[in-house]
Structure formats: C-alpha cells, structure tokens
Design a protein around this motif. Structure first.
Motif, mmCIF file in Angstrom:
data_model
loop_
_atom_site.group_PDB
_atom_site.id
_atom_site.type_symbol
_atom_site.label_atom_id
_atom_site.label_comp_id
_atom_site.label_asym_id
_atom_site.label_seq_id
_atom_site.Cartn_x
_atom_site.Cartn_y
_atom_site.Cartn_z
ATOM 1 N N GLU A 98 -3.442 11.334 -10.723
ATOM 2 C CA GLU A 98 -3.158 12.552 -9.976
ATOM 3 C C GLU A 98 -3.139 13.784 -10.862
ATOM 4 O O GLU A 98 -2.777 13.702 -12.033
ATOM 5 C CB GLU A 98 -1.798 12.427 -9.293
ATOM 6 N N HIS A 156 -1.097 8.454 -1.793
ATOM 7 C CA HIS A 156 -0.209 8.417 -2.966
ATOM 8 C C HIS A 156 -0.558 9.555 -3.934
ATOM 9 O O HIS A 156 0.310 10.333 -4.318
ATOM 10 C CB HIS A 156 -0.344 7.045 -3.631
ATOM 11 N N GLU A 157 -1.815 9.650 -4.329
ATOM 12 C CA GLU A 157 -2.192 10.645 -5.348
ATOM 13 C C GLU A 157 -1.980 12.059 -4.829
ATOM 14 O O GLU A 157 -1.519 12.929 -5.559
ATOM 15 C CB GLU A 157 -3.653 10.465 -5.786
ATOM 16 N N HIS A 203 1.503 13.274 -4.942
ATOM 17 C CA HIS A 203 1.988 13.620 -6.285
ATOM 18 C C HIS A 203 2.073 15.127 -6.507
ATOM 19 O O HIS A 203 2.759 15.581 -7.435
ATOM 20 C CB HIS A 203 1.083 13.009 -7.360
ATOM 21 N N GLU A 241 7.003 8.107 -9.249
ATOM 22 C CA GLU A 241 6.107 7.073 -8.725
ATOM 23 C C GLU A 241 6.709 6.317 -7.534
ATOM 24 O O GLU A 241 6.008 6.015 -6.583
ATOM 25 C CB GLU A 241 5.712 6.086 -9.833
ATOM 26 N N TYR A 243 5.900 0.645 -8.883
ATOM 27 C CA TYR A 243 5.236 0.904 -7.596
ATOM 28 C C TYR A 243 5.768 0.004 -6.488
ATOM 29 O O TYR A 243 5.612 0.303 -5.309
ATOM 30 C CB TYR A 243 3.717 0.707 -7.723
HETATM 31 ZN ZN ZN Z 1 1.241 7.594 -8.914
#
Ligand code: ZN
Length: 549
Positions: free
Chosen positions: A223, A251-252, A255, A285, A345
C-alpha cells in the motif's frame, strides 16, 4: 544521478534498509553492483562502501555525478530477508517494476530534497505511477519519501481511468498473455471503492493509481498514499481470483486510513537506515484487514454467512501460529519473527472484530470501531502522528475504561480469544470443535514454508512416531519433493480416504527420518451458526454491527 551542490555533511549516500509498511529488513545495498563518483569534467573521484547500505564520497563539494548499477530483486534471490516481490524490482523485455526504495537512495541531509526522475524506455511502453510528470519529461517527487511511496510500473500495459464519486482512479495492468485487462479490474474495484466510501464517510483521496502485475506467481500487494501495487498469478478471472482481488484491494485501499493517516511518529518520521518497529501493527494491519471484510458485509457485497466463513478461515489459519505471542510482540519483533508475523493478518483482524463488538456493546449500538477510527482519521492525518507510547491510553480515553482491560488481555496480552462469548452477544453461536466429519480427510498437520522449504508448521495431536513442528519435508513415497514440485508430488493426498497411509521423509535436527502418515477423519472446527430466535438485545446489537450508521 546528478546531485545539487553537496557539502561535507552530505558525504554519505544511503540505500534503504527497510521501507514503510513492509515490516521487513530489505538491505537494498545488497543489490548494488557498482558505485562511482565523478567531478564536473568526468574525472572519477574516490568513494567507497561503508556498510551494507552506505557509500561514502570523499569529495562531496566536487561531486557532480554519481553512476551506480543496481540489480533487480525478483531475479536475485537471497538466502535470507528476500525482498517481497510487491516491494521489489523487475526488469524484463516487455515491462519493468520499480519500487523506489529498491532503486533510489539519498544523501544524508538531503532526504527531503526534490528528486526528478527520467525514465528511458521503448516507445510502445506506457508508464503507470502516482508521480506527476513535469513538462520537461521528468517525474517529480518532493523527496525520498514520495519516491518510495510511488511505485512505477512500465511496459506494455492496459490502462483505464474512471471517476468514482469525486475520486479519479487510474488502473494499469500488466498481464503476461493478456488474459486480464484494466477494464476487467475496474468492474470489480468499483463495488469495493463504493463500499469503502460508505465505511470511511467519503473516499479519502482525490487521485489513486492501481498497478496490477499478472504473471507466474502471486505475492500480495503493498500500500501507498496515492497508489498500490499488486502481484498475482495470471489466470482466467475465476470467482476465486475475483474474491481474492477484491478483498486485497479493499485491504490496500483502506490503508490510506491507517497507517497512512493514523500512525505513530515511528511511521511518520520513517527511519530508512535501521528498521524501528512500532507496537501498533495490530492497528495498521489488523484493523485494516478487519475493515476490508466488514465493509463488504455492511455494503451487502457479501452475506453474513460468507463473512462468518472469512472468520472461520482466519481462525483456522491462526491455529497454525504460536498462540503465546501477543499482537504487540508480533509488531515489535516482526523483522525477527518472519515465520510468525503473517498471523498479524489473522489474529489482528480477529481481535479488531472482537474490539468492534465490545465497543458496540458498551455504546448500546451507537459507536463501534468504525466510528472511533473515522474520528482518529479526522483528528490526525498524514502529517500528524499519534504518540507511539501513549496511544493505548488515548484509545481508552476516546472510548470506555473497560477497553483498557480488552487491550491488556488481547492486544498486549496473548489470552485465548473469547470468540464464543462475543459472538453470542450478536446471537451467533460459535463452537471451536463441533464434532468429526468422517467423509472428509485430514493430514492432522499443517504444511507451510520456512527457509524456502516445505515445513510442518503445526501438528494437531503430536504422537511419538509422528510428524513434529519444524520437520522439513524432503521425500514423499521415496521421491524428492520441493517447493517447485510440491503441487504435483503431493496432489495425490487429496484423493486418499480415512485410514490410507503413505511415507514421508523428513529432515529433523540434521538427520533424515521416515514417517508413516495415516489419513484421519477431519475435525469440524470453528463453526458459526446464526440463531434466528436470539433474544431482542442480541438481534438489535447484531443489526447495529451489520450496518454503517
Ligand atoms: Zn496491509
């Protein structure tokens, strides 16, 4: 490299030892193959290597040019600390991948000086990057941070641009045989970005660039503030790949909220010379991974049972890691514990899920983790860091005194997660063990990768003559097996029945052992059941939990 005027305080040229958001040692100096300094007349000046990542120039005031060569990371495997592909570099006939910290460096004292980059490439290539191209043909960055923050992919790429709400999204795709293009990707990203916008109360950015690389392996993504770079195996766009791409893009992209806009001073003023870890990767994360799933649930992209399946998968994966390591320990020691670190994660997302439920319970369904994070995002930002040391206290101050106890047990501590207790508050029954399914088989062990070899990473019920955690698998039924041929050599296991057995050779403490593995019936683990007749209180908490309000 043509530097501005240098003086004696700028006599060290630094390559990165690590980069933000990677939580690994990279030592980019390992890839430097030559380094020479020259004066204005092209005469070589003396220079030399000081340490793995530092070069010293002896006459900085006279230095007009530095020429160095640096190898790509993808095709130069290392024995340890292999740079993750999505953070590395690749140079091929039809494309190139440049992650800034793996190509460029900076003079001490000049880290925040403007950098202009010229790229020479074939005329039929295009360039994907969040960096702005200036009129002179140079890509311009405000300093080394922005170079690292702006990966560049160039080559024969497909490109698409779209407006999603007020945000302009550029998508660049390299696909080795052209199976996947940027228009395909846009279709699946649109839903995710809309769902993110609902979750974050508006998309947090004006321009964003997605760089997708599809070839012969998958590695994940990295990211950045205005872009992200993805490395995936090229295949047809199956339902499986679509689900994967969506959840990793969610997810990215999330960020941008954390760590990019909610972080401690260790991230804000990043140390490229020496990896210095923050204890708050549970937030950067874990919360991000939680958000990427629950924002899909709350925008009706996935139904509740599918969300619960992601919980089950995370719980199963979590079982294969050391349960005595807390999230803060995992954060602080990520570079040394690379085999345990991926659990951030799993466990990180599970803990964020529980924290959200607890906050909703304490606030009677009015303020969950989403609301706390959205407020933090508004109060902090890219240029304002929270205190590494005091953030837990601040988090408690912003929420409830009871949250201090939660943090002590499940973030700073490594107590067993109260999944059953917390999900029952939502009228969802959970069982860690729910019986045996004898129609399905189990090896009774989990196989993973350590030191680039197939390794037993977890054993359900250790027996004296059986496999042990840490065994390296060397042969199966007398044939050599490696990472490369594992799929074909171990594929037969899936067709075995309960009671069938086969022989594995493993390396343990330097010697080889033959072990007979017998297939067992599979345990039903981590089962969630939505109860329709839950009490009113549970149903109302569940309904608050399932929506953005
Ligand atoms: Zn990540």
């Amino acid at each position: 490299m043509v530097p501005d005027k240098l003086d004696s305080s700028n006599n060290i040229f630094q390559f990165a030892s690590t980069a933000p958001g990677t939580y690994q040692t990279m030592d980019i100096g390992r890839y430097v193959r030559s380094f020479n300094a020259f004066d204005g007349d092209g005469k070589e000046l003396s220079s030399g290597r000081l340490s793995v990542n530092q070069w010293k120039i002896d006459e900085p005031a006279k230095t007009a040019k530095i020429v160095y060569t640096i190898a790509e990371t993808w095709d130069n495997p290392q024995k340890e600390n292999q740079v993750y592909p999505m953070c590395g570099t690749s140079l091929e006939n039809d494309h190139a991948v440049i992650n800034g910290q793996a190509v460029f460096g900076y003079f001490h004292g000049k880290k925040n000086d403007q950098i202009e980059i010229r790229l020479d490439y074939p005329s039929n290539w295009s360039v994907g990057t969040a960096l702005k191209k200036e009129s002179g043909g140079y890509y311009s960055a405000s300093g080394f941070d922005e170079v690292v923050d702006s990966p560049i992919m160039l080559g024969t790429l497909s490109k698409t641009t779209a407006a999603i709400e007020e945000t302009t999204v550029d998508i660049y795709t390299y696909s080795k045989t052209g199976k996947i293009n940027s228009d395909n990707i846009l279709l699946l990203l649109e839903e995710i970005l809309n769902a993110t916008s609902q979750f974050t109360e508006g998309l947090p950015i004006k321009n964003y660039t997605f760089l997708f690389h599809f070839e012969n392996f998958s590695a994940g993504a990295w990211e950045h503030n205005y872009s992200s770079f993805y490395v995936f195996h090229e295949s047809d766009l199956t339902d499986y790949l679509i689900t994967e791409l969506k959840s990793i893009a969610a997810h990215e992209f999330y960020h941008i909220i954390t760590p990019l806009n909610i972080h401690s001073e260790l991230v804000g003023d990043f140390n490229y010379e020496k990896p210095t870890m923050s204890q708050h990767i549970w937030l950067y994360e874990g919360v991000t991974e939680w958000a990427s799933d629950i924002l899909q649930l709350r925008d009706y992209l996935i139904p509740l049972n599918e969300f619960l399946l992601t919980m089950k998968n995370k719980l199963e994966a979590n079982d294969n890691f050391n349960q005595t390591i807390s999230l803060t320990e995992l954060s602080l020691h990520s570079t040394e514990m690379q085999d345990q670190y991926p659990n951030i994660y799993q466990k990180g997302a599970l803990v964020a899920t529980l924290l959200d439920i607890r906050l909703l319970e304490l606030s009677k369904g009015t303020k969950g983790l989403r609301e706390v994070i959205n407020q933090l995002y508004r109060d902090y930002g890219a240029n304002k860091a929270f205190s590494e040391k005091d953030f837990f206290e601040e988090f408690v101050r912003r929420t409830y005194p009871e949250i201090a106890d939660f943090i002590n047990r499940y973030i700073k501590g490594a107590e067993k997660l109260p999944i059953e207790e917390y999900f029952s508050k939502l009228g969802i029954a959970y069982k860690e063990f729910a019986g045996i399914d004898s129609s399905k088989i189990s090896l009774g062990v989990a196989i993973g990768v350590k030191e680039n070899r197939l390794t037993i990473i977890n054993v359900e019920n250790p027996v004296p003559d059986g496999l042990r955690t840490g065994d390296f698998i060397s042969k199966v039924n007398g044939e050599e097996v490696s990472l490369q041929n594992a799929q074909s050599k171990l594929g037969f296991i899936g067709k075995l029945k309960v009671g069938d057995s086969f022989k594995l050779f493993v390396e343990r403490d330097g010697s080889e052992k033959e072990i007979t593995v017998t297939m067992q019936p599979r345990k039903i683990k981590h089962q969630f059941e939505i109860s329709e007749d839950a009490g009113e209180e549970s149903l109302s908490l569940r309904s608050a939990w399932m929506k953005n309000f």
